[in-house]
Write an enzyme that holds these catalytic residues in place. Structure first.
Site, mmCIF file in Angstrom:
data_model
loop_
_atom_site.group_PDB
_atom_site.id
_atom_site.type_symbol
_atom_site.label_atom_id
_atom_site.label_comp_id
_atom_site.label_asym_id
_atom_site.label_seq_id
_atom_site.Cartn_x
_atom_site.Cartn_y
_atom_site.Cartn_z
ATOM 1 N N ASP A 76 0.866 -1.176 0.000
ATOM 2 C CA ASP A 76 0.000 0.000 0.000
ATOM 3 C C ASP A 76 0.905 1.228 0.000
ATOM 4 O O ASP A 76 0.910 2.055 0.906
ATOM 5 C CB ASP A 76 -1.019 0.014 1.152
ATOM 6 C CG ASP A 76 -2.240 -0.854 0.830
ATOM 7 O OD1 ASP A 76 -2.272 -1.443 -0.270
ATOM 8 O OD2 ASP A 76 -3.156 -0.923 1.664
ATOM 9 N N ASN A 114 -2.964 -4.187 -1.688
ATOM 10 C CA ASN A 114 -4.208 -4.207 -2.474
ATOM 11 C C ASN A 114 -4.486 -2.857 -3.122
ATOM 12 O O ASN A 114 -4.965 -2.793 -4.254
ATOM 13 C CB ASN A 114 -5.389 -4.663 -1.613
ATOM 14 C CG ASN A 114 -5.455 -3.967 -0.272
ATOM 15 O OD1 ASN A 114 -4.501 -4.039 0.513
ATOM 16 N ND2 ASN A 114 -6.551 -3.294 0.014
ATOM 17 N N HIS A 196 2.122 -8.235 2.007
ATOM 18 C CA HIS A 196 1.305 -7.097 2.446
ATOM 19 C C HIS A 196 0.296 -7.499 3.526
ATOM 20 O O HIS A 196 0.104 -6.809 4.518
ATOM 21 C CB HIS A 196 0.562 -6.477 1.255
ATOM 22 C CG HIS A 196 -0.348 -5.355 1.652
ATOM 23 N ND1 HIS A 196 0.147 -4.191 2.222
ATOM 24 C CD2 HIS A 196 -1.701 -5.214 1.610
ATOM 25 C CE1 HIS A 196 -0.871 -3.386 2.498
ATOM 26 N NE2 HIS A 196 -1.999 -3.980 2.144
ATOM 27 N N HIS A 205 -8.478 -5.730 10.139
ATOM 28 C CA HIS A 205 -8.756 -6.645 9.023
ATOM 29 C C HIS A 205 -8.902 -8.101 9.464
ATOM 30 O O HIS A 205 -9.523 -8.897 8.788
ATOM 31 C CB HIS A 205 -7.648 -6.559 7.977
ATOM 32 C CG HIS A 205 -7.734 -5.338 7.123
ATOM 33 N ND1 HIS A 205 -8.853 -5.015 6.394
ATOM 34 C CD2 HIS A 205 -6.835 -4.358 6.867
ATOM 35 C CE1 HIS A 205 -8.633 -3.884 5.734
ATOM 36 N NE2 HIS A 205 -7.425 -3.467 6.011
#
Ligand SMILES: *[C@@H]1O[C@H](CO)[C@@H](O)[C@H](O)[C@H]1NC(C)=O
Length: 310
Positions: A76, A114, A196, A205
């Site tokens: 990211d 992502n 990641h 998350h």
């Protein structure tokens, strides 16, 4: 003992080659005293906002003190939708114009997150690879975004650019084969995997089930020491209950979430819901890591020593 050669290993599934290939490999020398110092930061590219600049300043201070050899980015890298091409101004606004300290003008080795996968109409470089400093550590950089099924199936995630990656099953199968082959060949004292997405996390998350199922057994089987990730915007260390593996989240490069804490079954050694980054110093027998907050204060340290046979 002569100078120790450090070898870094990065893992990228580049082709649909039927036989397991070794991951593309980069080598890096350790210092003359056989040590290697690195920083790890993730989830950062916001044009200096959300304290990205303050974190960058403290990274510069710590990097100078430790004379860091390179910097790992856990992905990211550019919000919200990656880079539009090699001339995207965000590269300057969020990267070269922010991490300006002389001590940070070192190689940056990164995985994609992502957000880096979204709406980027250009060819990305190889996605997984291996960096090796063979007599100290092998680092395996794994492209974890394609593992997450939701990005492929959820209509709200339709901005993902899977060119060069789809079909998912083939990509993941090849990547895992290459990671397995490279881990199997590694003779380095420390095996460190970078991705990641978290495998285990107490952050918002939650665990990435696809990685728990597909990648984690491989890491345990090959005695991987550290898994370093971002994605959750926090700093944390979780120890694995049935192996020496440590899960390290360094996702505090800019916007922090704060106030989210959801521990799972493994032991949370440290959790900080603000911004910051991680530092790591390795020799063939010792690892020492520290988490630094937005003001540069050391919030947590951890060390581990190994005997010479691994
Ligand atoms: C930046 O860091 C300071 C602490 O040094 C904190 O008070 C502030 O809320 C942070 N700002 C953002 C946008 O996170």
């Amino acid at each position: 003992m002569g100078p120790v050669v450090l070898l870094l290993v990065v893992a990228v599934a580049v082709s649909a080659a039927p036989a397991a290939a070794e991951l593309p490999r980069l080598e890096h020398s350790p210092k003359a005293d056989g040590s290697l110092s690195i920083l790890a930061v993730g989830d950062w590219g916001r044009r200096g906002e959300f304290n990205q600049s303050r974190v960058a300043t403290q990274m510069g201070v710590v990097a100078e003190k430790m004379d860091v050899d390179f910097i790992i980015s856990t992905g990211d890298n550019f919000y919200s939708d990656g880079l539009t091409g090699v001339h995207d101004r965000a590269f300057e606004d969020s990267f070269t114009g922010i991490y300006t300290a002389k001590s940070l003008q070192k190689p940056w080795y990164t995985v994609l997150g992502n957000h880096d996968y979204r709406a980027t109409p250009w060819r990305r470089p190889a996605l997984s690879s291996r960096k090796s400093t063979a007599e100290v550590a092998d680092f395996f950089f794994v492209d974890t975004t394609p593992f997450v099924l939701q990005y492929w199936t959820n209509p709200k995630d339709s901005t993902y650019d899977w060119r060069g990656v789809a079909p998912r099953d083939t990509y993941i199968a090849n990547l895992l084969k290459d990671v397995e082959a490279s881990l199997g060949r590694s003779r380095a004292p420390w095996k460190i995997v970078v991705g990641h997405h978290p495998i285990r996390t107490a952050g918002k998350h939650g665990d990435t089930e696809e990685l728990v199922q597909l990648l984690l057994p491989m890491l345990k089987a090959h005695g991987v020491d550290l898994y370093i990730n971002g994605h959750d915007h926090c700093l944390e260390q979780i120890s694995n209950s049935d192996s020496p593996l440590q899960y390290l989240t360094s996702g505090g490069g800019s916007k922090a979430w704060g106030g989210v804490y959801a521990p799972g079954a493994d032991k949370v050694e440290f959790f900080h819901d603000g911004q910051g980054f991680m530092s790591l110093r390795l020799t063939a027998t010792d690892a020492r890591l520290a988490f630094h907050d937005v003001a540069g204060a050391v919030r947590h340290t951890w060390g581990h020593a190994k005997t010479a046979h691994y």
